[in-house]
Design a protein around this motif. Structure first.
Motif, PDB file in Angstrom:
ATOM      1  N   MET A   1       0.743  -1.132  -0.077  1.00 24.31           N
ATOM      2  CA  MET A   1      -0.041   0.015   0.049  1.00 24.31           C
ATOM      3  C   MET A   1       0.810   1.232   0.056  1.00 24.31           C
ATOM      4  O   MET A   1       1.608   1.436   0.818  1.00 24.31           O
ATOM      5  N   THR A   2       0.468   2.124  -0.726  1.00 27.95           N
ATOM      6  CA  THR A   2       1.236   3.634  -1.025  1.00 27.95           C
ATOM      7  C   THR A   2       0.874   4.231   0.534  1.00 27.95           C
ATOM      8  O   THR A   2      -0.207   4.576   0.582  1.00 27.95           O
ATOM      9  N   LYS A   3       1.873   4.691   1.230  1.00 27.72           N
ATOM     10  CA  LYS A   3       1.540   5.632   2.341  1.00 27.72           C
ATOM     11  C   LYS A   3       1.595   6.954   1.882  1.00 27.72           C
ATOM     12  O   LYS A   3       2.306   7.514   1.188  1.00 27.72           O
ATOM     13  N   THR A   4       0.695   7.556   2.663  1.00 25.71           N
ATOM     14  CA  THR A   4       0.419   8.989   2.386  1.00 25.71           C
ATOM     15  C   THR A   4       1.360   9.849   3.310  1.00 25.71           C
ATOM     16  O   THR A   4       0.826   9.587   4.546  1.00 25.71           O
ATOM     17  N   GLU A 172     -10.994   4.454  -5.510  1.00 28.16           N
ATOM     18  CA  GLU A 172     -10.481   3.219  -4.710  1.00 28.16           C
ATOM     19  C   GLU A 172     -11.548   1.970  -4.935  1.00 28.16           C
ATOM     20  O   GLU A 172     -11.085   0.832  -5.046  1.00 28.16           O
ATOM     21  N   ILE A 173     -12.719   2.429  -4.402  1.00 27.20           N
ATOM     22  CA  ILE A 173     -13.793   1.304  -4.412  1.00 27.20           C
ATOM     23  C   ILE A 173     -14.102   0.637  -5.811  1.00 27.20           C
ATOM     24  O   ILE A 173     -14.055  -0.730  -5.980  1.00 27.20           O
ATOM     25  N   LEU A 174     -14.075   1.413  -6.771  1.00 27.63           N
ATOM     26  CA  LEU A 174     -14.282   1.021  -8.049  1.00 27.63           C
ATOM     27  C   LEU A 174     -13.203   0.149  -8.507  1.00 27.63           C
ATOM     28  O   LEU A 174     -13.301  -0.974  -9.101  1.00 27.63           O
ATOM     29  N   LYS A 277      -8.189   0.136   1.601  1.00 26.23           N
ATOM     30  CA  LYS A 277      -7.292   0.912   1.322  1.00 26.23           C
ATOM     31  C   LYS A 277      -7.624   2.406   1.449  1.00 26.23           C
ATOM     32  O   LYS A 277      -6.939   3.166   1.947  1.00 26.23           O
ATOM     33  N   ALA A 278      -8.868   2.755   0.689  1.00 25.32           N
ATOM     34  CA  ALA A 278      -9.497   4.260   0.592  1.00 25.32           C
ATOM     35  C   ALA A 278      -9.663   4.588   2.211  1.00 25.32           C
ATOM     36  O   ALA A 278      -9.393   5.838   2.510  1.00 25.32           O
ATOM     37  N   VAL A 279      -9.949   4.000   3.210  1.00 25.92           N
ATOM     38  CA  VAL A 279     -10.689   4.375   4.588  1.00 25.92           C
ATOM     39  C   VAL A 279      -9.158   4.681   5.141  1.00 25.92           C
ATOM     40  O   VAL A 279      -9.104   5.533   6.045  1.00 25.92           O
ATOM     41  N   GLY A 280      -8.016   3.720   4.770  1.00 30.84           N
ATOM     42  CA  GLY A 280      -6.928   4.010   5.407  1.00 30.84           C
ATOM     43  C   GLY A 280      -6.082   5.255   5.241  1.00 30.84           C
ATOM     44  O   GLY A 280      -5.597   5.827   5.942  1.00 30.84           O
ATOM     45  N   VAL A 281      -6.418   5.601   3.927  1.00 33.04           N
ATOM     46  CA  VAL A 281      -5.763   6.952   3.513  1.00 33.04           C
ATOM     47  C   VAL A 281      -6.531   8.019   4.144  1.00 33.04           C
ATOM     48  O   VAL A 281      -6.021   8.962   4.747  1.00 33.04           O
ATOM     49  N   LEU A 282      -7.808   8.088   3.965  1.00 35.53           N
ATOM     50  CA  LEU A 282      -8.687   8.978   4.755  1.00 35.53           C
ATOM     51  C   LEU A 282      -8.336   9.036   6.264  1.00 35.53           C
ATOM     52  O   LEU A 282      -8.182  10.180   6.878  1.00 35.53           O
ATOM     53  N   LEU A 287      -9.255  12.449   8.336  1.00 34.77           N
ATOM     54  CA  LEU A 287     -10.833  12.631   7.670  1.00 34.77           C
ATOM     55  C   LEU A 287     -11.538  11.364   8.247  1.00 34.77           C
ATOM     56  O   LEU A 287     -12.627  11.177   7.760  1.00 34.77           O
ATOM     57  N   VAL A 288     -11.077  10.593   9.244  1.00 39.39           N
ATOM     58  CA  VAL A 288     -11.782   9.761   9.998  1.00 39.39           C
ATOM     59  C   VAL A 288     -11.841   9.954  11.317  1.00 39.39           C
ATOM     60  O   VAL A 288     -10.399   9.944  11.838  1.00 39.39           O
ATOM     61  N   GLY A 289     -13.006   9.932  11.942  1.00 44.78           N
ATOM     62  CA  GLY A 289     -13.084  10.398  13.475  1.00 44.78           C
ATOM     63  C   GLY A 289     -14.214  10.174  14.063  1.00 44.78           C
ATOM     64  O   GLY A 289     -15.054   9.637  13.332  1.00 44.78           O
TER      65      GLY A 289
END
Length: 302
Positions: A1-4, A172-174, A277-282, A287-289
């Motif tokens: 996974m690419t790290k942000t 990412e979902i698609l 993957k998308a939730v991890g980036v967010l 942007l997740v809390g």
């Protein structure tokens, strides 16, 4: 996974330039015209699913057990069409958000020129999905009336974080859905062709959105607002993947089908896997809390 990775604001102009130049060069080397590169004249092959059966919303339920093999294949066709029509809906929103992003910036910059290149890609993708739905001979279900109207508002008022966070999530979902589809030789060749084109070109879009996503700084109150809106995007787009009207095509009452899908652990696990993957980036972008975690849980992605 690419790290942000978060970087200092003073480095952003140079980072934007380098990323955009790399993506522009990739676009020049590897882009597709789906009108000529997809075999639209070949009809669907009998007996083949349109996506992996375990991706389907009713897979493993009592309703699934009651379907014939022919009905299961028909369900796969309608669910792929539903996902594609949601893709068109979001791509139309995305194109308008990217135009707003480009409107306030220097058109001679590589960053803006890649935004315009991505808009051109999305135009082709929307036509490709629409052609695929027509090829299948099924309706363009769309995300539902409420999500459609909310999209009308969102495309006009989205912030930087919402534009690129929402874009990264849906793409990412698609991508996760289509990567498995394109590699499965037992499936319909045309849906595999469409998936391959979309995955290759969307990988650039995901990179552009993911890197742009962290180029903002907000305070705690603003962060709560951004989290809430991102949560709504995740919830509406994920819930809209499968329009319950499609269940009628295989003789299932739409309300019964929706209820079965909502309580189906296999479908929930599929959504969680596709969104991981998308939730991890967010999450790493802040942007997740607590403000939106309940919406993500309700959407079935955590």
């Amino acid at each position: 996974m690419t790290k942000t990775v978060r970087t200092a604001p003073e480095t952003w102009p140079e980072e934007r330039r380098r990323t955009a130049e790399r993506l522009l060069a990739s676009s020049a080397r590897l882009s597709f015209d789906p009108l000529t590169e997809v075999d639209w004249d070949t009809p669907p092959l009998p007996g083949r699913y349109f996506c992996p059966p375990h991706h389907l919303s009713l897979y493993g339920t009592e309703l699934w057990a009651g379907l014939s093999e022919e009905q299961r294949i028909e369900l796969s066709k309608h669910e792929v069409a539903s996902v594609a029509s949601l893709g068109i809906w979001f791509e139309e929103i995305l194109m308008q958000m990217l135009l707003r992003h480009a409107f306030d910036r220097d058109p001679t910059s590589a960053h803006v020129q890649y935004a315009l290149t991505e808009i051109a890609d999305e135009c082709r993708h929307s036509v490709m999905f629409a052609r695929m739905i027509s090829w299948m001979g099924v309706p363009a279900y769309g995300p539902g009336r409420l999500s459609h109207e909310l999209g009308r508002i969102f495309k006009a008022i989205s912030t930087h974080s919402q534009t690129f966070g929402g874009t990264m999530y849906v793409e990412e979902i698609l991508d996760a859905f289509q990567r498995e589809l394109m590699n499965d030789e037992s499936l319909q060749p045309l849906t595999r062709q469409v998936s391959r084109i979309h995955v290759i070109e969307e990988s650039r879009h995901i990179t552009y959105a993911r890197e742009e996503l962290v180029r903002t700084r907000v305070g705690p109150l603003r962060r709560c607002y951004e989290q809430l809106l991102i949560g709504l995007i995740v919830h509406r787009s994920t819930s809209g993947l499968i329009n319950p009207r499609l269940y009628a095509a295989v003789g299932i009452d739409p309300k019964a089908g929706r209820a079965a899908a909502r309580h189906n652990p296999n479908w929930r696990a599929t959504k969680t896997r596709m969104a991981a993957k998308a939730v991890g980036v967010l999450d790493r972008a802040g942007l997740v809390g607590p403000t939106n975690r309940w919406l993500l849980r309700r959407a079935g992605v955590i």
